[in-house]
Design a protein around this motif. Structure first.
Motif, PDB file in Angstrom:
ATOM      1  N   HIS A 144     -41.521  43.028  -4.209  1.00 50.57           N
ATOM      2  CA  HIS A 144     -42.685  42.009  -5.296  1.00 50.57           C
ATOM      3  C   HIS A 144     -41.915  41.574  -6.473  1.00 50.57           C
ATOM      4  O   HIS A 144     -42.480  41.454  -7.286  1.00 50.57           O
ATOM      5  N   ALA A 145     -39.960  42.024  -5.998  1.00 48.04           N
ATOM      6  CA  ALA A 145     -39.118  41.917  -7.124  1.00 48.04           C
ATOM      7  C   ALA A 145     -38.821  40.681  -7.693  1.00 48.04           C
ATOM      8  O   ALA A 145     -38.195  40.008  -6.772  1.00 48.04           O
ATOM      9  N   TRP A 146     -38.799  40.355  -8.264  1.00 49.48           N
ATOM     10  CA  TRP A 146     -37.743  39.285  -8.928  1.00 49.48           C
ATOM     11  C   TRP A 146     -36.395  39.205 -10.049  1.00 49.48           C
ATOM     12  O   TRP A 146     -36.748  39.599 -11.190  1.00 49.48           O
ATOM     13  N   PRO A 147     -35.144  38.644  -9.794  1.00 46.64           N
ATOM     14  CA  PRO A 147     -34.340  38.726 -10.656  1.00 46.64           C
ATOM     15  C   PRO A 147     -34.339  37.586 -12.085  1.00 46.64           C
ATOM     16  O   PRO A 147     -34.890  36.291 -11.804  1.00 46.64           O
ATOM     17  N   TYR A 148     -34.250  38.194 -13.342  1.00 45.87           N
ATOM     18  CA  TYR A 148     -34.275  37.562 -14.675  1.00 45.87           C
ATOM     19  C   TYR A 148     -32.876  37.557 -15.316  1.00 45.87           C
ATOM     20  O   TYR A 148     -32.438  38.542 -14.919  1.00 45.87           O
ATOM     21  N   LYS A 158     -46.422  25.431 -11.729  1.00 44.47           N
ATOM     22  CA  LYS A 158     -47.789  26.262 -12.084  1.00 44.47           C
ATOM     23  C   LYS A 158     -48.724  27.424 -11.325  1.00 44.47           C
ATOM     24  O   LYS A 158     -49.021  27.414 -10.890  1.00 44.47           O
ATOM     25  N   GLY A 159     -47.071  27.938 -10.551  1.00 39.30           N
ATOM     26  CA  GLY A 159     -47.463  28.692 -10.039  1.00 39.30           C
ATOM     27  C   GLY A 159     -47.883  30.151 -10.909  1.00 39.30           C
ATOM     28  O   GLY A 159     -46.735  30.618 -11.965  1.00 39.30           O
ATOM     29  N   SER A 160     -48.559  31.139 -10.239  1.00 41.74           N
ATOM     30  CA  SER A 160     -48.706  32.259 -11.139  1.00 41.74           C
ATOM     31  C   SER A 160     -48.245  33.652 -10.261  1.00 41.74           C
ATOM     32  O   SER A 160     -49.147  34.024  -9.485  1.00 41.74           O
ATOM     33  N   VAL A 161     -47.856  34.421 -11.231  1.00 42.35           N
ATOM     34  CA  VAL A 161     -48.591  35.862 -10.713  1.00 42.35           C
ATOM     35  C   VAL A 161     -48.453  37.150 -11.868  1.00 42.35           C
ATOM     36  O   VAL A 161     -48.123  36.337 -13.339  1.00 42.35           O
ATOM     37  N   TYR A 162     -48.855  38.303 -11.301  1.00 43.13           N
ATOM     38  CA  TYR A 162     -48.931  39.481 -12.863  1.00 43.13           C
ATOM     39  C   TYR A 162     -47.479  39.412 -12.958  1.00 43.13           C
ATOM     40  O   TYR A 162     -47.022  40.615 -12.252  1.00 43.13           O
ATOM     41  N   ILE A 163     -47.331  40.413 -13.938  1.00 44.88           N
ATOM     42  CA  ILE A 163     -45.815  40.779 -14.037  1.00 44.88           C
ATOM     43  C   ILE A 163     -46.727  41.874 -14.572  1.00 44.88           C
ATOM     44  O   ILE A 163     -47.598  42.487 -15.724  1.00 44.88           O
ATOM     45  N   VAL A 164     -46.134  43.320 -13.349  1.00 39.77           N
ATOM     46  CA  VAL A 164     -46.658  44.500 -13.926  1.00 39.77           C
ATOM     47  C   VAL A 164     -45.397  45.289 -14.500  1.00 39.77           C
ATOM     48  O   VAL A 164     -46.257  46.603 -14.735  1.00 39.77           O
ATOM     49  N   THR A 203     -41.227  45.522 -15.710  1.00 45.19           N
ATOM     50  CA  THR A 203     -40.064  45.426 -15.898  1.00 45.19           C
ATOM     51  C   THR A 203     -39.106  46.242 -16.008  1.00 45.19           C
ATOM     52  O   THR A 203     -39.297  47.764 -16.113  1.00 45.19           O
ATOM     53  N   ASP A 204     -37.483  45.919 -15.347  1.00 44.20           N
ATOM     54  CA  ASP A 204     -36.601  47.104 -15.912  1.00 44.20           C
ATOM     55  C   ASP A 204     -35.391  45.736 -16.593  1.00 44.20           C
ATOM     56  O   ASP A 204     -36.172  44.827 -16.698  1.00 44.20           O
ATOM     57  N   ALA A 205     -33.835  46.304 -16.449  1.00 41.55           N
ATOM     58  CA  ALA A 205     -33.270  45.989 -17.087  1.00 41.55           C
ATOM     59  C   ALA A 205     -32.726  44.353 -16.019  1.00 41.55           C
ATOM     60  O   ALA A 205     -31.891  43.050 -16.622  1.00 41.55           O
ATOM     61  N   ASP A 206     -32.822  43.844 -14.654  1.00 38.43           N
ATOM     62  CA  ASP A 206     -32.869  43.103 -14.067  1.00 38.43           C
ATOM     63  C   ASP A 206     -33.936  42.334 -13.739  1.00 38.43           C
ATOM     64  O   ASP A 206     -33.454  41.368 -13.019  1.00 38.43           O
ATOM     65  N   TYR A 207     -34.873  43.160 -13.132  1.00 36.93           N
ATOM     66  CA  TYR A 207     -35.984  41.747 -12.206  1.00 36.93           C
ATOM     67  C   TYR A 207     -37.049  42.859 -13.130  1.00 36.93           C
ATOM     68  O   TYR A 207     -37.980  43.483 -13.790  1.00 36.93           O
ATOM     69  N   LEU A 208     -38.329  41.280 -12.769  1.00 36.95           N
ATOM     70  CA  LEU A 208     -39.990  41.318 -13.707  1.00 36.95           C
ATOM     71  C   LEU A 208     -40.243  41.840 -11.149  1.00 36.95           C
ATOM     72  O   LEU A 208     -39.800  41.257 -10.358  1.00 36.95           O
ATOM     73  N   LEU A 209     -40.862  42.859 -11.809  1.00 36.48           N
ATOM     74  CA  LEU A 209     -41.833  43.254 -10.736  1.00 36.48           C
ATOM     75  C   LEU A 209     -43.214  42.671 -10.776  1.00 36.48           C
ATOM     76  O   LEU A 209     -43.973  42.913 -11.676  1.00 36.48           O
ATOM     77  N   ALA A 210     -43.793  42.606  -9.767  1.00 39.44           N
ATOM     78  CA  ALA A 210     -44.892  41.494  -9.747  1.00 39.44           C
ATOM     79  C   ALA A 210     -46.193  42.199  -8.740  1.00 39.44           C
ATOM     80  O   ALA A 210     -45.797  42.901  -8.350  1.00 39.44           O
ATOM     81  N   ASN A 211     -47.722  41.597  -9.389  1.00 38.71           N
ATOM     82  CA  ASN A 211     -48.499  42.571  -8.387  1.00 38.71           C
ATOM     83  C   ASN A 211     -48.787  42.252  -6.979  1.00 38.71           C
ATOM     84  O   ASN A 211     -49.330  42.311  -5.704  1.00 38.71           O
ATOM     85  N   ARG A 212     -48.100  40.656  -6.380  1.00 38.77           N
ATOM     86  CA  ARG A 212     -47.498  40.092  -5.208  1.00 38.77           C
ATOM     87  C   ARG A 212     -46.520  39.641  -4.386  1.00 38.77           C
ATOM     88  O   ARG A 212     -45.657  39.785  -5.657  1.00 38.77           O
ATOM     89  N   ARG A 213     -46.293  39.874  -3.536  1.00 44.34           N
ATOM     90  CA  ARG A 213     -44.807  38.872  -2.514  1.00 44.34           C
ATOM     91  C   ARG A 213     -44.464  38.067  -3.171  1.00 44.34           C
ATOM     92  O   ARG A 213     -44.923  36.782  -3.433  1.00 44.34           O
TER      93      ARG A 213
END
Length: 77
Positions: free
Chosen positions: A6-10, A56-62, A64-74
């Motif tokens: 559920h995490a994606w780097p930013y 236009k894909g969407s997720v809720y970001i619940v 964050t940390d210094a490297d990753y956005l953590l989402a509510n879904r996979r």
């Protein structure tokens, strides 16, 4: 605990937040419609609906940390 799937780097560039690849369509170097200051608000408990401008894909970001956005879904397969 949110699983790694559920995490994606930013990255941060100036005041902009961007990802090197969209988790939905694979577009490279996508600037997200959010600012650096919003990351702190999310860390403090505020949720954010994030709509990727490329597809236009969407997720809720619940969280964050210094490297990753953590989402509510996979986001990863």
């Amino acid at each position: 605990m949110i699983p790694f799937s559920h995490a994606w780097p930013y990255e941060i560039l100036g005041e902009d937040v961007y990802v090197s690849e969209c988790p939905f369509c694979g577009t490279s170097n996508v600037i997200l419609p959010m600012r650096k200051k919003e990351l702190k608000e999310i860390r403090e408990g505020k949720k954010k609906l994030l709509v990727f401008p490329c597809c236009k894909g969407s997720v809720y970001i619940v969280d964050t940390d210094a490297d990753y956005l953590l989402a509510n879904r996979r986001l990863r397969k």
